[in-house]
Motif scaffolding. Structure first.
Motif, PDB file in Angstrom:
ATOM      1  N   UNK A  94       2.621  -0.418   9.579  1.00  0.00           N
ATOM      2  CA  UNK A  94       3.688  -1.381   9.833  1.00  0.00           C
ATOM      3  C   UNK A  94       4.966  -0.973   9.111  1.00  0.00           C
ATOM      4  N   UNK A  95       4.821  -0.438   7.906  1.00  0.00           N
ATOM      5  CA  UNK A  95       5.998  -0.009   7.131  1.00  0.00           C
ATOM      6  C   UNK A  95       6.762   1.096   7.863  1.00  0.00           C
ATOM      7  N   UNK A  96       6.024   2.066   8.404  1.00  0.00           N
ATOM      8  CA  UNK A  96       6.664   3.140   9.174  1.00  0.00           C
ATOM      9  C   UNK A  96       7.311   2.557  10.433  1.00  0.00           C
ATOM     10  N   UNK A  97       6.635   1.606  11.058  1.00  0.00           N
ATOM     11  CA  UNK A  97       7.204   0.935  12.229  1.00  0.00           C
ATOM     12  C   UNK A  97       8.519   0.255  11.901  1.00  0.00           C
ATOM     13  N   UNK A  98       8.590  -0.394  10.751  1.00  0.00           N
ATOM     14  CA  UNK A  98       9.830  -1.063  10.340  1.00  0.00           C
ATOM     15  C   UNK A  98      10.946  -0.059  10.044  1.00  0.00           C
ATOM     16  N   UNK A  99      10.579   1.061   9.410  1.00  0.00           N
ATOM     17  CA  UNK A  99      11.576   2.108   9.159  1.00  0.00           C
ATOM     18  C   UNK A  99      12.091   2.656  10.487  1.00  0.00           C
ATOM     19  N   UNK A 100      11.181   2.889  11.433  1.00  0.00           N
ATOM     20  CA  UNK A 100      11.610   3.397  12.740  1.00  0.00           C
ATOM     21  C   UNK A 100      12.526   2.388  13.438  1.00  0.00           C
ATOM     22  N   UNK A 101      12.237   1.098  13.293  1.00  0.00           N
ATOM     23  CA  UNK A 101      13.117   0.064  13.853  1.00  0.00           C
ATOM     24  C   UNK A 101      14.499   0.118  13.212  1.00  0.00           C
ATOM     25  N   UNK A 102      14.545   0.350  11.909  1.00  0.00           N
ATOM     26  CA  UNK A 102      15.829   0.452  11.219  1.00  0.00           C
ATOM     27  C   UNK A 102      16.644   1.625  11.725  1.00  0.00           C
ATOM     28  N   UNK A 103      15.999   2.773  11.926  1.00  0.00           N
ATOM     29  CA  UNK A 103      16.701   3.942  12.467  1.00  0.00           C
ATOM     30  C   UNK A 103      17.174   3.685  13.896  1.00  0.00           C
ATOM     31  N   UNK A 104      16.326   3.034  14.687  1.00  0.00           N
ATOM     32  CA  UNK A 104      16.688   2.673  16.057  1.00  0.00           C
ATOM     33  C   UNK A 104      17.879   1.717  16.063  1.00  0.00           C
ATOM     34  N   UNK A 105      17.865   0.752  15.155  1.00  0.00           N
ATOM     35  CA  UNK A 105      18.969  -0.197  15.043  1.00  0.00           C
ATOM     36  C   UNK A 105      20.260   0.527  14.629  1.00  0.00           C
ATOM     37  N   UNK A 106      20.144   1.480  13.718  1.00  0.00           N
ATOM     38  CA  UNK A 106      21.318   2.262  13.302  1.00  0.00           C
ATOM     39  C   UNK A 106      21.887   3.036  14.490  1.00  0.00           C
ATOM     40  N   UNK A 107      21.019   3.629  15.319  1.00  0.00           N
ATOM     41  CA  UNK A 107      21.482   4.324  16.516  1.00  0.00           C
ATOM     42  C   UNK A 107      22.278   3.383  17.417  1.00  0.00           C
TER      43      UNK A 107
END
Length: 155
Positions: free
Chosen positions: A55-68
Motif C-alpha cells: 500500500x505504501x508503494x501504491x501511495x507513492x505511485x499515486x503521488x508521482x501520478x498526481x505530480x505528473x
C-alpha cells in the motif's frame, strides 16, 4: 481598427494552430489524469497507480501520478498564457486538443496500463468488464470529439 485586430488575431491563430492543439492536448492529459487520481484513487479507493506491491508503494505511485497531472496542467497553462499574449488563442482548437489528449490518455490507461502492463485495474473483486467497456468507450468518444473539432479548425 477592429477589422485589423480581428485579421491579426486570425493570422496569429493560423500561425500558432499547432501550439493551440498541443497546449490543449497537454491540458487534456493533465486534467483527465487529475480526475482519475482524485476520484478513483483518493475518493473511491478503487486502486492505486501501481498495485503490484505494498500500500505504501501504491501511495507513492499515486503521488508521482498526481505530480505528473499537476505539472502537465500547469505547464499547459503557461503555454496558454503565451498564446493569449500573442493574440493567437483559438478556443475551438484548444478544446479539440483537450478532448484528444484526455481521450488518448484514458485509452492508453485502459488498454496499456490496465490490460497489457497490469499496473492496476479499475476495480478489484468485481466483474471488471463493464468498467473497462465504459472506460474505453468514453475514451474513444473523447478522441472522436477531439478529432472532429481539430478537423473543423484546420487552416
Amino acid at each position: 481598427m477592429s477589422n485589423v485586430k480581428d485579421t491579426t488575431k486570425a493570422n496569429n491563430q493560423l500561425i500558432y494552430a499547432k501550439r493551440n492543439m498541443w497546449t490543449g492536448i497537454l491540458f487534456g492529459f493533465g486534467i483527465v489524469a487529475f480526475i482519475d487520481e482524485a476520484v478513483f484513487h483518493q475518493l473511491l479507493h478503487w486502486h492505486h497507480f501501481y498495485d503490484k506491491s505494498t500500500t505504501e508503494i501504491g501511495l507513492v505511485s499515486d503521488g508521482l501520478f498526481h505530480a505528473f497531472s499537476f505539472f502537465a496542467t500547469i505547464g499547459s497553462s503557461f503555454l496558454l498564457a503565451d498564446l493569449h499574449r500573442r493574440h493567437a488563442f483559438w478556443l475551438k482548437r484548444w478544446i479539440g486538443g483537450i478532448f484528444l489528449g484526455a481521450g488518448v490518455f484514458q485509452l492508453y490507461d485502459g488498454i496499456i496500463q490496465h490490460k497489457l502492463m497490469r499496473l492496476h485495474q479499475i476495480r478489484y473483486h468485481v466483474d471488471v468488464f463493464p468498467y473497462d467497456l465504459v472506460w474505453n468507450i468514453t475514451a474513444v468518444i473523447m478522441i472522436v470529439i477531439g478529432i472532429v473539432l481539430l478537423y473543423r479548425t484546420q487552416s
